[in-house]
Scaffold this motif. Structure first.
Motif, PDB file in Angstrom:
ATOM      1  N   GLN A 103       0.466   8.861  -5.494  1.00  0.00           N
ATOM      2  CA  GLN A 103       0.247  10.312  -5.479  1.00  0.00           C
ATOM      3  C   GLN A 103       1.139  11.507  -4.952  1.00  0.00           C
ATOM      4  O   GLN A 103       1.359  12.248  -4.061  1.00  0.00           O
ATOM      5  CB  GLN A 103      -1.201  10.087  -3.637  1.00  0.00           C
ATOM      6  CG  GLN A 103      -2.051   9.528  -3.996  1.00  0.00           C
ATOM      7  CD  GLN A 103      -3.383   9.122  -3.108  1.00  0.00           C
ATOM      8  OE1 GLN A 103      -2.637   9.332  -2.157  1.00  0.00           O
ATOM      9  NE2 GLN A 103      -4.152   8.035  -3.342  1.00  0.00           N
ATOM     10  N   LYS A 156      -4.028   7.780   5.819  1.00  0.00           N
ATOM     11  CA  LYS A 156      -5.066   8.365   4.549  1.00  0.00           C
ATOM     12  C   LYS A 156      -6.231   9.202   5.221  1.00  0.00           C
ATOM     13  O   LYS A 156      -7.000   8.154   6.241  1.00  0.00           O
ATOM     14  CB  LYS A 156      -5.605   7.391   3.977  1.00  0.00           C
ATOM     15  CG  LYS A 156      -5.232   7.000   2.834  1.00  0.00           C
ATOM     16  CD  LYS A 156      -6.149   5.635   1.678  1.00  0.00           C
ATOM     17  CE  LYS A 156      -6.809   4.819   2.478  1.00  0.00           C
ATOM     18  NZ  LYS A 156      -7.518   3.855   1.691  1.00  0.00           N
ATOM     19  N   ARG A 194       0.621   4.186  -2.710  1.00  0.00           N
ATOM     20  CA  ARG A 194       0.484   5.597  -2.942  1.00  0.00           C
ATOM     21  C   ARG A 194       1.648   6.420  -2.839  1.00  0.00           C
ATOM     22  O   ARG A 194       0.893   7.200  -3.407  1.00  0.00           O
ATOM     23  CB  ARG A 194       0.611   5.533  -0.963  1.00  0.00           C
ATOM     24  CG  ARG A 194      -1.258   6.375  -0.812  1.00  0.00           C
ATOM     25  CD  ARG A 194      -1.525   6.799   0.755  1.00  0.00           C
ATOM     26  NE  ARG A 194      -1.779   5.145   1.690  1.00  0.00           N
ATOM     27  CZ  ARG A 194      -2.076   5.378   1.990  1.00  0.00           C
ATOM     28  NH1 ARG A 194      -1.128   5.990   2.219  1.00  0.00           N
ATOM     29  NH2 ARG A 194      -1.602   4.092   3.092  1.00  0.00           N
ATOM     30  N   ARG A 223       1.468  -1.230   0.033  1.00  0.00           N
ATOM     31  CA  ARG A 223      -0.184  -0.446   0.131  1.00  0.00           C
ATOM     32  C   ARG A 223       0.755   1.210   0.445  1.00  0.00           C
ATOM     33  O   ARG A 223       0.759   2.247  -0.334  1.00  0.00           O
ATOM     34  CB  ARG A 223      -0.971   0.345   1.270  1.00  0.00           C
ATOM     35  CG  ARG A 223      -2.631  -0.907   1.421  1.00  0.00           C
ATOM     36  CD  ARG A 223      -3.286  -0.834   1.892  1.00  0.00           C
ATOM     37  NE  ARG A 223      -2.499  -0.214   3.353  1.00  0.00           N
ATOM     38  CZ  ARG A 223      -2.775  -1.823   4.001  1.00  0.00           C
ATOM     39  NH1 ARG A 223      -2.604  -2.977   3.728  1.00  0.00           N
ATOM     40  NH2 ARG A 223      -2.126  -2.149   5.500  1.00  0.00           N
TER      41      ARG A 223
END
Length: 148
Positions: free
Chosen positions: A74, A83, A70, A66
């Motif tokens: 991002q 998050k 991310r 994860r």
């Protein structure tokens, strides 16, 4: 084969090293920084496999995946912080005005043929008076207990 490859720039690598050496961030942020540093596949980066990173940082492989995703999708800052939730966990069944009406109702005379209000009767009356669209007797009980 990894889908998301972490390649840090020299500035990003230095920022992560500074963050870790200062030690003034949350444990989650520091763990994510360590993950990114160990996963760095850029020139001179260690490019550790996920299972080795998981053992070193003491997180699950899914967490590493994860964080990688991310970072790639991002950017650095998003990979370091938790998050944000898209919506609040749950909406309150009774706001302040509705709670006040519930308390006033509970203190009033019970319906004909009853000695006292029950939680179910109070819940049904709140719906009947259109104070709330629906409510459980357990929510009524908790609200009255909190108010007492």
């Amino acid at each position: 084969m990894k889908k998301y490859i972490v390649t840090l720039t020299a500035d990003e690598r230095q920022a992560l090293l500074d963050l870790i050496s200062a030690g003034k961030a949350s444990a989650l942020k520091l763990a994510h920084a360590r993950i990114l540093l160990k996963a760095d596949a850029a020139e001179g980066g260690p490019a550790w496999p996920d299972d080795r990173i998981a053992e070193a940082v003491e997180v699950s492989v899914a967490t590493i995946e994860r964080v990688r995703q991310r970072f790639v999708e991002q950017g650095l800052e998003a990979a370091l912080v938790r998050k944000t939730q898209a919506r609040p966990s749950r909406q309150r069944a009774l706001d302040g005005r509705a709670e006040a009406k519930l308390i006033a109702l509970a203190c009033s005379e019970p319906p004909d043929g009853r000695k006292a209000w029950t939680m179910r009767l109070l819940a049904d009356k709140l719906v009947e008076l259109e104070i709330v669209p629906s409510i459980s007797d357990e929510t009524v009980r908790r609200s009255l207990k909190k108010a007492n």
